[in-house]
Enzyme design. Structure first.
Site, PDB file in Angstrom:
ATOM      1  N   LYS A  20      41.131  44.434  28.822  1.00 50.92           N
ATOM      2  CA  LYS A  20      40.471  43.388  28.026  1.00 50.92           C
ATOM      3  C   LYS A  20      39.449  44.007  27.065  1.00 50.92           C
ATOM      4  O   LYS A  20      39.391  43.640  25.894  1.00 50.92           O
ATOM      5  CB  LYS A  20      39.764  42.363  28.931  1.00 50.92           C
ATOM      6  CG  LYS A  20      40.680  41.695  29.946  1.00 50.92           C
ATOM      7  CD  LYS A  20      39.985  40.573  30.713  1.00 50.92           C
ATOM      8  CE  LYS A  20      38.775  41.013  31.510  1.00 50.92           C
ATOM      9  NZ  LYS A  20      39.090  41.939  32.624  1.00 50.92           N
ATOM     10  N   ARG A  95      35.874  32.784  33.621  1.00 51.45           N
ATOM     11  CA  ARG A  95      36.331  33.472  34.825  1.00 51.45           C
ATOM     12  C   ARG A  95      36.496  32.499  35.990  1.00 51.45           C
ATOM     13  O   ARG A  95      36.929  32.913  37.057  1.00 51.45           O
ATOM     14  CB  ARG A  95      35.279  34.499  35.217  1.00 51.45           C
ATOM     15  CG  ARG A  95      35.668  35.958  34.956  1.00 51.45           C
ATOM     16  CD  ARG A  95      34.516  36.797  35.448  1.00 51.45           C
ATOM     17  NE  ARG A  95      34.780  38.184  35.574  1.00 51.45           N
ATOM     18  CZ  ARG A  95      34.502  39.092  34.651  1.00 51.45           C
ATOM     19  NH1 ARG A  95      34.045  38.726  33.470  1.00 51.45           N
ATOM     20  NH2 ARG A  95      34.684  40.369  34.896  1.00 51.45           N
ATOM     21  N   ARG A 132      37.021  55.416  33.568  1.00 48.80           N
ATOM     22  CA  ARG A 132      36.652  54.903  32.248  1.00 48.80           C
ATOM     23  C   ARG A 132      35.209  55.200  31.860  1.00 48.80           C
ATOM     24  O   ARG A 132      34.311  55.292  32.702  1.00 48.80           O
ATOM     25  CB  ARG A 132      37.003  53.432  32.089  1.00 48.80           C
ATOM     26  CG  ARG A 132      36.109  52.450  32.727  1.00 48.80           C
ATOM     27  CD  ARG A 132      36.583  51.046  32.351  1.00 48.80           C
ATOM     28  NE  ARG A 132      35.861  50.043  33.090  1.00 48.80           N
ATOM     29  CZ  ARG A 132      36.107  48.757  33.008  1.00 48.80           C
ATOM     30  NH1 ARG A 132      37.057  48.309  32.227  1.00 48.80           N
ATOM     31  NH2 ARG A 132      35.398  47.897  33.706  1.00 48.80           N
ATOM     32  N   ARG A 165      30.187  52.833  33.974  1.00 45.32           N
ATOM     33  CA  ARG A 165      29.495  51.652  34.498  1.00 45.32           C
ATOM     34  C   ARG A 165      29.185  51.807  35.975  1.00 45.32           C
ATOM     35  O   ARG A 165      29.979  52.367  36.720  1.00 45.32           O
ATOM     36  CB  ARG A 165      30.382  50.419  34.277  1.00 45.32           C
ATOM     37  CG  ARG A 165      30.243  49.856  32.893  1.00 45.32           C
ATOM     38  CD  ARG A 165      31.252  48.796  32.624  1.00 45.32           C
ATOM     39  NE  ARG A 165      31.394  47.809  33.702  1.00 45.32           N
ATOM     40  CZ  ARG A 165      32.122  46.715  33.603  1.00 45.32           C
ATOM     41  NH1 ARG A 165      32.765  46.467  32.469  1.00 45.32           N
ATOM     42  NH2 ARG A 165      32.222  45.871  34.598  1.00 45.32           N
ATOM     43  N   ARG A 176      35.338  43.066  43.111  1.00 47.25           N
ATOM     44  CA  ARG A 176      35.606  42.363  41.843  1.00 47.25           C
ATOM     45  C   ARG A 176      37.036  41.805  41.830  1.00 47.25           C
ATOM     46  O   ARG A 176      37.292  40.722  41.292  1.00 47.25           O
ATOM     47  CB  ARG A 176      35.362  43.311  40.669  1.00 47.25           C
ATOM     48  CG  ARG A 176      33.855  43.580  40.466  1.00 47.25           C
ATOM     49  CD  ARG A 176      33.577  44.885  39.747  1.00 47.25           C
ATOM     50  NE  ARG A 176      34.024  44.899  38.379  1.00 47.25           N
ATOM     51  CZ  ARG A 176      34.301  46.020  37.688  1.00 47.25           C
ATOM     52  NH1 ARG A 176      34.171  47.193  38.247  1.00 47.25           N
ATOM     53  NH2 ARG A 176      34.687  45.937  36.447  1.00 47.25           N
TER      54      ARG A 176
HETATM   55  P1  AMP Z   1      32.905  42.702  33.080  1.00 49.11           P
HETATM   56  O1  AMP Z   1      32.166  43.618  32.154  1.00 49.11           O
HETATM   57  O2  AMP Z   1      33.662  41.626  32.380  1.00 49.11           O
HETATM   58  O3  AMP Z   1      33.758  43.448  34.081  1.00 49.11           O
HETATM   59  O4  AMP Z   1      31.782  41.935  33.933  1.00 49.11           O
HETATM   60  C1  AMP Z   1      30.870  42.642  34.734  1.00 49.11           C
HETATM   61  C2  AMP Z   1      30.186  41.703  35.702  1.00 49.11           C
HETATM   62  O5  AMP Z   1      29.459  40.702  34.985  1.00 49.11           O
HETATM   63  C3  AMP Z   1      31.125  40.928  36.617  1.00 49.11           C
HETATM   64  O6  AMP Z   1      31.505  41.656  37.772  1.00 49.11           O
HETATM   65  C4  AMP Z   1      30.251  39.719  36.959  1.00 49.11           C
HETATM   66  O7  AMP Z   1      29.260  40.072  37.905  1.00 49.11           O
HETATM   67  C5  AMP Z   1      29.533  39.448  35.658  1.00 49.11           C
HETATM   68  N1  AMP Z   1      30.294  38.525  34.779  1.00 49.11           N
HETATM   69  C6  AMP Z   1      30.828  38.792  33.565  1.00 49.11           C
HETATM   70  N2  AMP Z   1      31.425  37.714  33.037  1.00 49.11           N
HETATM   71  C7  AMP Z   1      31.254  36.723  33.945  1.00 49.11           C
HETATM   72  C8  AMP Z   1      31.658  35.360  34.000  1.00 49.11           C
HETATM   73  N3  AMP Z   1      32.369  34.788  33.015  1.00 49.11           N
HETATM   74  N4  AMP Z   1      31.297  34.635  35.096  1.00 49.11           N
HETATM   75  C9  AMP Z   1      30.595  35.178  36.094  1.00 49.11           C
HETATM   76  N5  AMP Z   1      30.189  36.468  36.132  1.00 49.11           N
HETATM   77  C10 AMP Z   1      30.520  37.237  35.059  1.00 49.11           C
END
Ligand code: AMP
Length: 228
Positions: A20, A95, A132, A165, A176
């Site tokens: 993504k 999400r 990554r 990260r 996750r």
């Molecule tokens: P990502 O960078 O998209 O993998 O998001 C990293 C973390 O941010 C996730 O594991 C969640 O803790 C939080 N997060 C990101 N987007 C959302 C969302 N739409 N709803 C809830 N938590 C989110």
């Protein structure tokens, strides 16, 4: 854009590591639409120690989801900004079903929604996630094995050290993925039932995946690459 023409909202759906972020960046460059990642926005809040950052930090550290109301209000504010008025690419939002419903209430009438689903086998996700890297400055994604920078650990464009990260560990990835399966996967049926889902394999060369994405009729209309 004519007054009756709708803006486009491209939603990137898929498990962590499915591509993504990479394709959000590529689509931003090709379609000239802002790539809005709720994960990036939340990490920025945590880094700046804002009120929202303080509330979200524990959830990010555990690999669990930040509560819907917090993420939805942050996102709805972001898409109200001037650069998002011609459309946008949402990476990591929605999400959960309540997030999808709040997005529909806000933009359902004014936007064409295209939900792109990146299907990737779980063993590949682990390999991708644990290698990554990204540039803290321009956000360009890299991978230690599959997309290394020209100079080890330095961004090709900014020449700043690349970062990984905190939540890209095998343990947090497991957590996750559990949330992905229980909370996010139901969105595939949701968007399918609205005839807004476009599914494809997120495995293989990124150029091929990008071409596949850009073959979607609504994206082909706005992509300069589609003029052949
Ligand atoms: P990502 O960078 O998209 O993998 O998001 C990293 C973390 O941010 C996730 O594991 C969640 O803790 C939080 N997060 C990101 N987007 C959302 C969302 N739409 N709803 C809830 N938590 C989110």
């Amino acid at each position: 854009m004519s007054k009756t023409q709708k803006s486009i909202a491209i939603l990137l759906l898929g498990p962590p590591g499915s591509g993504k972020g990479t394709h959000g960046t590529l689509l931003q460059q090709h379609l000239l639409l802002p790539h809005i990642s709720t994960g990036d926005l939340l990490r920025e809040h945590v880094q700046k120690n804002t009120f929202l950052g303080k509330a979200a930090k524990a959830f990010l550290d555990k690999g669990s989801l930040v509560p819907d109301e917090l993420v939805s209000s942050m996102l709805l504010h972001r898409i109200s900004l001037p650069d998002a008025q011609g459309g946008y690419i949402l990476d990591g939002f929605p999400r959960t079903l309540p997030q999808a419903e709040s997005l529909d209430r806000e933009i359902g009438a004014s936007h064409e929604i295209v939900a792109l689903y990146f299907a990737v086998a779980e063993e590949i996700l682990v390999e991708r996630i644990t290698g990554r890297l990204s540039c803290p400055s321009c956000k360009q994604p890299y991978h230690r094995t599959f997309a290394p920078p020209k100079t080890p650990l330095l961004c090709d464009q900014c020449q700043v050290p690349l970062a990984s990260r905190k939540d890209d560990t095998p343990e947090l990835l497991r957590e996750r993925l559990l949330h992905y399966h229980s909370d996010t996967k139901p969105l595939l049926a949701y968007y399918h039932s609205k005839d807004q889902l476009f599914s494809f394999s997120g495995e293989g060369p990124r150029e091929i995946i990008l071409q596949k994405i850009l073959s979607h009729p609504l994206l082909a209309k706005i992509s300069p690459l589609s003029v052949q």
